[in-house]
Write an enzyme that holds these catalytic residues in place. Structure first.
Site, PDB file in Angstrom:
ATOM      1  N   HIS A   1       0.823  -1.210   0.000  1.00 45.01           N
ATOM      2  CA  HIS A   1       0.000   0.000   0.000  1.00 45.01           C
ATOM      3  C   HIS A   1       0.862   1.267   0.000  1.00 45.01           C
ATOM      4  O   HIS A   1       2.044   1.250   0.349  1.00 45.01           O
ATOM      5  CB  HIS A   1      -0.932   0.010   1.220  1.00 45.01           C
ATOM      6  CG  HIS A   1      -0.212   0.057   2.539  1.00 45.01           C
ATOM      7  ND1 HIS A   1       0.348   1.204   3.060  1.00 45.01           N
ATOM      8  CD2 HIS A   1       0.041  -0.915   3.448  1.00 45.01           C
ATOM      9  CE1 HIS A   1       0.912   0.949   4.223  1.00 45.01           C
ATOM     10  NE2 HIS A   1       0.748  -0.335   4.488  1.00 45.01           N
TER      11      HIS A   1
ATOM     12  N   GLU B   1      -1.900  -7.021   7.674  1.00 48.78           N
ATOM     13  CA  GLU B   1      -0.511  -6.872   8.116  1.00 48.78           C
ATOM     14  C   GLU B   1      -0.245  -7.762   9.333  1.00 48.78           C
ATOM     15  O   GLU B   1      -1.171  -8.263   9.989  1.00 48.78           O
ATOM     16  CB  GLU B   1      -0.224  -5.401   8.419  1.00 48.78           C
ATOM     17  CG  GLU B   1       1.213  -5.081   8.812  1.00 48.78           C
ATOM     18  CD  GLU B   1       2.251  -5.494   7.770  1.00 48.78           C
ATOM     19  OE1 GLU B   1       2.329  -6.707   7.480  1.00 48.78           O
ATOM     20  OE2 GLU B   1       2.999  -4.624   7.275  1.00 48.78           O
TER      21      GLU B   1
END
Length: 495
Positions: free
Chosen positions: A58, A132
């Site tokens: 990202h 994550e």
């Protein structure tokens, strides 16, 4: 519309496989550690056809900008810079064809995926296991708060993360298990080309588990904001797991050499592997660039483009193969570096040390004609090389790698900044990459390098601390001559 991928139960505990699927111990870079303690993970699922997977991290998030530990929390969003990075990645991937896009459901990743995917007609596929790394009590802390509150535990997380337990959990080991489960779903999804938009740590785990590397490789294969990594999976007969090749690592929207830190730490010592420019024989489908073959016009352009890219750095020394193509590439870089100091108002001439290293030389015996040009540029082409030639290259790479590392000073003083550029044939550079990562000869076909590409290795802990691979096979600096992210299914003869 968002389609959710099913999440299977956790896979067995940590171990890694060498190419071919057997469990074995391995060591991280230059440090000697035995970490293979648990049963082998299940192998990758067999494939009926080749598949390319592109991993993208990202864009910069608000917590990235604040220096706050995010983990799997979902409070941060993209900054304006992060939105811009995602837009740059969208443009970088605009002409590339994808059959599906998997994404982490966390806001910073989902928004990046939405920007990159843009008007493509298929739905994004969120997968919760692509979130994550879970960092439990560390999540939300500024880094200095982690040091103050957790002391020795936080230091262990920084120095030895794979063995670090937080709140009764081993985050890196859990992450590796999650990544293995993700591969089951990504690889069994229909389509030849899949985009995955996720996060730093989980993308590292996806790269490592695909190659059979264990948790000791955490923070060794860097993933920058909006950096793209490309993995090629080739089916094998008899229902065996596919062979895997890392075509490129961390191709970033911005220059890969402009950043001064590696995995959050500054690095004043760096080795840049520059693959020499193309020659006539390499353009015709041979393992060219050996002996007296000079650069062709494409090779000259590649050398000049690389020289321009390296203007962002002050190169201390250039070590090259004595072969003509490598020397020509080195000369182009050296001339631009030495002239750079006189381009402004104040002329300060510079001297760049340039010398030959026989260990980077490729013997004429390697000048082997391939059946087609496509064979020499496709991922994993080293796998088709005769075993004895591969063995010779591997033995040669050991001394060459040590010679390059010896160019880096051990001290950390102000005068210790050192950038070494090594120029040679892609085949020998593949051996150097494997030496850096302390892998075996069998891993050489698991990486890919193109003519004119660069690979960046940082040494934040000095040469004795081992290398952190910032990127491999970076070609974006070549502009219209760069190698595209996805393979075209048309005009193969023209390519």
């Amino acid at each position: 519309m968002l389609l959710f991928a099913p999440t299977p139960p956790p896979s067995p505990a940590t171990a890694h496989r060498r190419p071919g699927g057997s469990a074995a111990s391995c060591i991280r870079c230059s440090s000697v550690r035995e970490l293979d303690r648990s049963p082998s993970r299940p192998p990758l699922p067999p494939l009926a056809e080749a598949k390319r997977v592109v991993l993208v991290r990202h864009g910069q998030s608000t917590w990235n900008a604040d220096g706050r530990i995010q983990g799997s929390s979902d409070f941060s969003v993209l900054t304006p810079k992060g939105e811009s990075q995602a837009e740059t990645s969208r443009l970088m991937l605009l002409a590339d064809s994808f059959d599906a896009c998997f994404t982490s459901p966390l806001a910073r990743s989902r928004r990046t995926a939405e920007i990159i995917w843009d008007t493509r007609d298929k739905d994004l596929i969120p997968d919760y296991d692509l979130r994550e790394i879970d960092l439990y009590s560390f999540q939300g802390l500024l880094k200095h708060e982690g040091k103050e509150k957790y002391g020795a535990l936080f230091q262990q997380w920084q120095k030895n993360p794979s063995d670090c337990s937080i709140d009764g959990h081993y985050p890196v080991r859990e992450l590796w298990d999650r990544a293995q489960g993700c591969w089951e779903r990504i690889l069994t999804h229909e389509g030849k080309s899949v985009l995955v938009v996720a996060h730093n740590a989980v993308n590292q785990a996806l790269v490592a588990t695909s190659l059979g590397l264990g948790t000791e490789y955490f923070r060794t294969l860097l993933q920058s904001n909006c950096g793209a990594s490309v993995l090629d999976f080739t089916p094998q007969p008899g229902g065996r797991p596919p062979s895997v090749c890392l075509n490129r690592l961390n191709q970033t929207p911005s220059s890969p050499i402009s950043a001064e830190s590696s995995a959050g730490r500054k690095s004043s010592k760096r080795i840049i592997l520059v693959c020499q420019g193309a020659t006539q024989s390499s353009s015709e489908g041979s393992l060219g660039g050996v002996g007296y073959a000079p650069l062709n016009m494409l090779g000259v352009i590649q050398a000049q483009k690389t020289a321009e890219l390296l203007l962002d750095l002050k190169v201390n020394s250039i070590i090259c193969s004595p072969q003509v193509a490598a020397v020509d590439t080195a000369t182009a870089i050296c001339e631009v570096q030495e002239a750079a100091g006189c381009l402004g108002a104040d002329c300060v001439p510079r001297y760049v040390e340039m010398k030959n290293l026989l260990g980077l030389e490729i013997d004429d015996a390697f000048l082997t004609k391939q059946k087609s040009l496509e064979q020499i540029v496709q991922s994993g082409w080293m796998g088709g090389m005769e075993h004895q030639k591969l063995k010779t290259l591997w033995a040669q790479s050991e001394d060459a790698w040590q010679a390059l590392v010896n160019e880096l000073p051990e001290d950390d003083g102000a005068e210790s900044d050192r950038v070494v550029v090594a120029i040679g044939h892609p085949a020998i550079h593949l051996g150097l990459l494997c030496r850096c990562l302390n892998l075996t000869m069998d891993y050489m076909p698991s990486f890919h390098l193109d003519d004119g590409s660069i690979s960046v290795i940082d040494f934040p802990d000095g040469p004795k601390g081992g290398g952190i691979v910032r990127c491999t096979n970076y070609t974006a600096h070549l502009g219209r001559w760069s190698v595209p992210i996805t393979k075209s299914t048309e005009n193969n003869d023209e390519f």
